[in-house]
Design a protein around this motif. Structure first.
Motif, mmCIF file in Angstrom:
data_model
loop_
_atom_site.group_PDB
_atom_site.id
_atom_site.type_symbol
_atom_site.label_atom_id
_atom_site.label_comp_id
_atom_site.label_asym_id
_atom_site.label_seq_id
_atom_site.Cartn_x
_atom_site.Cartn_y
_atom_site.Cartn_z
ATOM 1 N N GLY A 168 39.446 10.078 69.098
ATOM 2 C CA GLY A 168 38.461 10.216 68.018
ATOM 3 C C GLY A 168 39.121 10.948 66.846
ATOM 4 N N PHE A 169 38.433 10.970 65.700
ATOM 5 C CA PHE A 169 39.051 11.611 64.535
ATOM 6 C C PHE A 169 39.071 13.133 64.603
ATOM 7 C CE2 PHE A 169 38.950 7.430 62.687
ATOM 8 C CZ PHE A 169 40.132 7.440 61.971
ATOM 9 N N GLY A 170 38.205 13.713 65.452
ATOM 10 C CA GLY A 170 38.159 15.178 65.560
ATOM 11 C C GLY A 170 39.523 15.749 65.926
ATOM 12 N N ASP A 171 40.106 15.234 67.007
ATOM 13 C CA ASP A 171 41.412 15.748 67.459
ATOM 14 C C ASP A 171 42.508 15.397 66.458
ATOM 15 O OD1 ASP A 171 40.359 16.845 69.669
ATOM 16 O OD2 ASP A 171 40.760 15.107 70.979
ATOM 17 N N PHE A 172 42.438 14.157 65.959
ATOM 18 C CA PHE A 172 43.465 13.719 65.010
ATOM 19 C C PHE A 172 43.488 14.635 63.785
ATOM 20 C CE2 PHE A 172 44.305 11.303 61.074
ATOM 21 C CZ PHE A 172 45.644 11.008 61.276
ATOM 22 N N LYS A 173 42.297 15.026 63.325
ATOM 23 C CA LYS A 173 42.231 15.847 62.117
ATOM 24 C C LYS A 173 42.932 17.191 62.324
ATOM 25 C CE LYS A 173 38.234 14.201 59.513
ATOM 26 N NZ LYS A 173 36.875 14.571 59.086
ATOM 27 N N LYS A 174 42.872 17.708 63.559
ATOM 28 C CA LYS A 174 43.566 18.997 63.814
ATOM 29 C C LYS A 174 45.063 18.802 63.644
ATOM 30 C CE LYS A 174 40.094 20.958 66.827
ATOM 31 N NZ LYS A 174 39.501 20.127 67.887
ATOM 32 N N ASP A 175 45.597 17.725 64.243
ATOM 33 C CA ASP A 175 47.032 17.433 64.090
ATOM 34 C C ASP A 175 47.379 17.192 62.623
ATOM 35 O OD1 ASP A 175 47.689 17.698 66.678
ATOM 36 O OD2 ASP A 175 47.596 15.568 67.183
ATOM 37 N N PHE A 176 46.488 16.473 61.955
ATOM 38 C CA PHE A 176 46.705 16.135 60.545
ATOM 39 C C PHE A 176 46.803 17.421 59.713
ATOM 40 C CE2 PHE A 176 45.591 15.173 56.250
ATOM 41 C CZ PHE A 176 45.874 13.846 56.003
ATOM 42 N N ALA A 177 45.850 18.332 59.938
ATOM 43 C CA ALA A 177 45.837 19.577 59.149
ATOM 44 C C ALA A 177 47.108 20.374 59.414
ATOM 45 C CB ALA A 177 44.591 20.398 59.479
ATOM 46 N N ASP A 178 47.544 20.411 60.684
ATOM 47 C CA ASP A 178 48.780 21.158 61.000
ATOM 48 C C ASP A 178 49.976 20.553 60.282
ATOM 49 O OD1 ASP A 178 47.420 22.823 62.616
ATOM 50 O OD2 ASP A 178 48.008 21.864 64.515
ATOM 51 N N LEU A 179 50.052 19.222 60.323
ATOM 52 C CA LEU A 179 51.188 18.544 59.690
ATOM 53 C C LEU A 179 51.174 18.784 58.175
ATOM 54 C CD1 LEU A 179 53.573 16.489 59.907
ATOM 55 C CD2 LEU A 179 51.895 14.681 59.514
ATOM 56 N N ALA A 180 49.987 18.613 57.571
ATOM 57 C CA ALA A 180 49.894 18.764 56.108
ATOM 58 C C ALA A 180 50.237 20.197 55.700
ATOM 59 C CB ALA A 180 48.499 18.387 55.622
ATOM 60 N N THR A 181 49.705 21.181 56.428
ATOM 61 C CA THR A 181 49.982 22.569 56.019
ATOM 62 C C THR A 181 51.453 22.904 56.223
ATOM 63 O OG1 THR A 181 48.995 23.221 58.112
ATOM 64 C CG2 THR A 181 47.742 23.722 56.171
ATOM 65 N N SER A 182 52.038 22.474 57.337
ATOM 66 C CA SER A 182 53.449 22.860 57.539
ATOM 67 C C SER A 182 54.344 22.158 56.524
ATOM 68 C CB SER A 182 53.914 22.597 58.970
ATOM 69 O OG SER A 182 53.911 21.211 59.197
ATOM 70 N N HIS A 183 53.967 20.949 56.134
ATOM 71 C CA HIS A 183 54.773 20.220 55.151
ATOM 72 C C HIS A 183 54.628 20.837 53.757
ATOM 73 C CE1 HIS A 183 57.014 16.411 54.572
ATOM 74 N NE2 HIS A 183 56.715 16.665 53.310
ATOM 75 N N LEU A 184 53.388 21.208 53.425
ATOM 76 C CA LEU A 184 53.143 21.662 52.047
ATOM 77 C C LEU A 184 53.378 23.157 51.836
ATOM 78 C CD1 LEU A 184 49.978 19.573 51.084
ATOM 79 C CD2 LEU A 184 52.370 19.103 50.543
ATOM 80 N N ALA A 185 53.357 23.952 52.916
ATOM 81 C CA ALA A 185 53.472 25.415 52.740
ATOM 82 C C ALA A 185 54.702 25.839 51.923
ATOM 83 C CB ALA A 185 53.449 26.113 54.099
ATOM 84 N N PRO A 186 55.896 25.298 52.194
ATOM 85 C CA PRO A 186 57.044 25.738 51.388
ATOM 86 C C PRO A 186 56.883 25.373 49.900
ATOM 87 C CG PRO A 186 57.766 24.373 53.265
ATOM 88 C CD PRO A 186 56.274 24.339 53.234
#
Ligand code: AQP
Length: 341
Positions: A278-296
């Motif tokens: 479902g999208f609930g779990d995917f969104k958690k992975d998505f948020a982690d990926l986006a934040t780790s990519h964009l943080a620097p």
């Protein structure tokens, strides 16, 4: 550009973004990330903060100053190297306005009437749109051709404007019987070519969307990103394990597409990876990926914005280098036209 014509011009990349609001993930995946790669493939790249384009719609002057600096900071934080590439803001090089006027006298009303972006941006308020918005594609042609730009990385949405640039270049060359301008080639990138709004998968992610929830800004912190991802529109169905299953599901396709672009995977691989969830779990992975990519990027932008004098200095030096290329081109144009100088 034909092979024979290409060899007559120094390979040179030109691209830019409007400082008309917050730079976002669409700008990053559709443009900046690609610009960084091009620095290694071309000896000369010009990356411009196109502030003259920004004022085709109203910009508050003090906000505009900040937005110009923020755009420059976004380019640098994304990996544009101002020592190697030429990074500057458009209004510091007067040749853009001069050549745009010449092109106003080359381009035909019929050509501009076909531009879909004007129709989209002017909307129902066509009569109230500025004339600048209407002739925007002529200024874009001038931006590129002032440097005899041979290659332009463009999103799908800018393809039509680049066609017009080529029409203007070939008309000018033909009218004056001189091979002044190249026929610029588009460099269209497949992945991340069009990132859509998080609230409506049929609209592109855009700085001017009134809803901040529609986009991930490059200045957003972890909490803001997580909130926007949580609130991103999806549908009730599970993630399909094949790309075909995304047909008619624009929001699902957009989120999976962004995930693919950020993780350098194909959309098919991402569907395989998350298929059935479902999208609930995917969104958690998505948020982690986006934040780790964009943080620097976010951190570096914040560091640069703390020192606006440094950013202004980078832009001034870039403008000097840009002028050094533009001036002989403008002189050539004036001579060909028959202007005295
Ligand atoms: N959503 C997007 N997906 C992929 N690429 C995008 N670009 C912009 N939005 C997306 C690319 O970023 C570069 C700079 O664009 P721009 O800022 O000059 O103009 P724009 O396309 O008009 O961007 P916005 O955010 O929609 O601005 P506003 O709302 O002010 O009009 C271009 O290469 C563009 O393709």
């Amino acid at each position: 550009m034909t092979e024979s014509q290409a060899s007559n011009f120094t390979p040179r990349v030109f691209s830019g973004a409007q400082p008309s609001g917050n730079m976002h993930l669409g700008n990053y995946l559709g443009a900046f990330r690609n610009w960084v790669k091009l620095q290694d493939q071309f000896d000369e790249c010009l990356y411009c903060v196109v502030d003259m384009h920004a004022i085709t719609v109203w910009q508050n002057p003090s906000d505009l100053r900040d937005q110009i600096r923020e755009a420059a900071a976004a380019y640098i934080a994304s990996g544009v190297n101002p020592e190697k590439s030429i990074l500057f803001n458009q209004s510091q090089v007067s040749g853009h306005a001069e050549l745009a006027w010449v092109f106003n006298c080359v381009a035909r009303l019929g050509w501009l009437n076909r531009m879909t972006q004007f129709k989209d941006k002017a909307g129902k308020n066509r009569e109230k749109a500025t004339t600048g918005l209407y002739v925007y594609p002529n200024l874009m042609a001038a931006d590129i051709l002032l440097y005899k730009g041979t290659h332009v990385p463009v999103g799908e949405d800018q393809k039509q404007h680049l066609e017009l640039t080529r029409d203007i270049a070939s008309s000018f060359n033909e009218n004056y019987e001189a091979e002044v301008f190249p026929l610029t080639e588009p460099l269209i990138q497949a992945e991340g070519a069009r990132i859509m709004s998080l609230r409506d998968g049929t609209k592109k992610m855009s700085k001017s969307d009134p809803s901040d929830l529609s986009r991930i800004n490059l200045t957003d912190d972890v909490d803001a990103i997580s909130k926007k991802v949580r609130k991103a529109k999806t549908d009730a169905d599970a993630i399909p394990s094949e790309v075909d299953g995304l047909e008619g599901r624009p929001e699902a396709k957009n989120l999976l597409g962004i995930y693919a672009a950020l993780s350098d995977k194909s959309l098919a691989d991402v569907c395989q990876q998350f298929g059935g969830q479902g999208f609930g779990d995917f969104k958690k992975d998505f948020a982690d990926l986006a934040t780790s990519h964009l943080a620097p990027i976010t951190t570096e932008m914040a560091r640069l914005m703390e020192n606006p004098d440094h950013v202004d200095d980078v832009l001034r030096k870039g403008a000097e280098r840009a002028r050094a290329i533009a001036e002989p081109v403008m002189n050539e144009v004036k001579d060909v036209i028959g202007f005295l100088r």
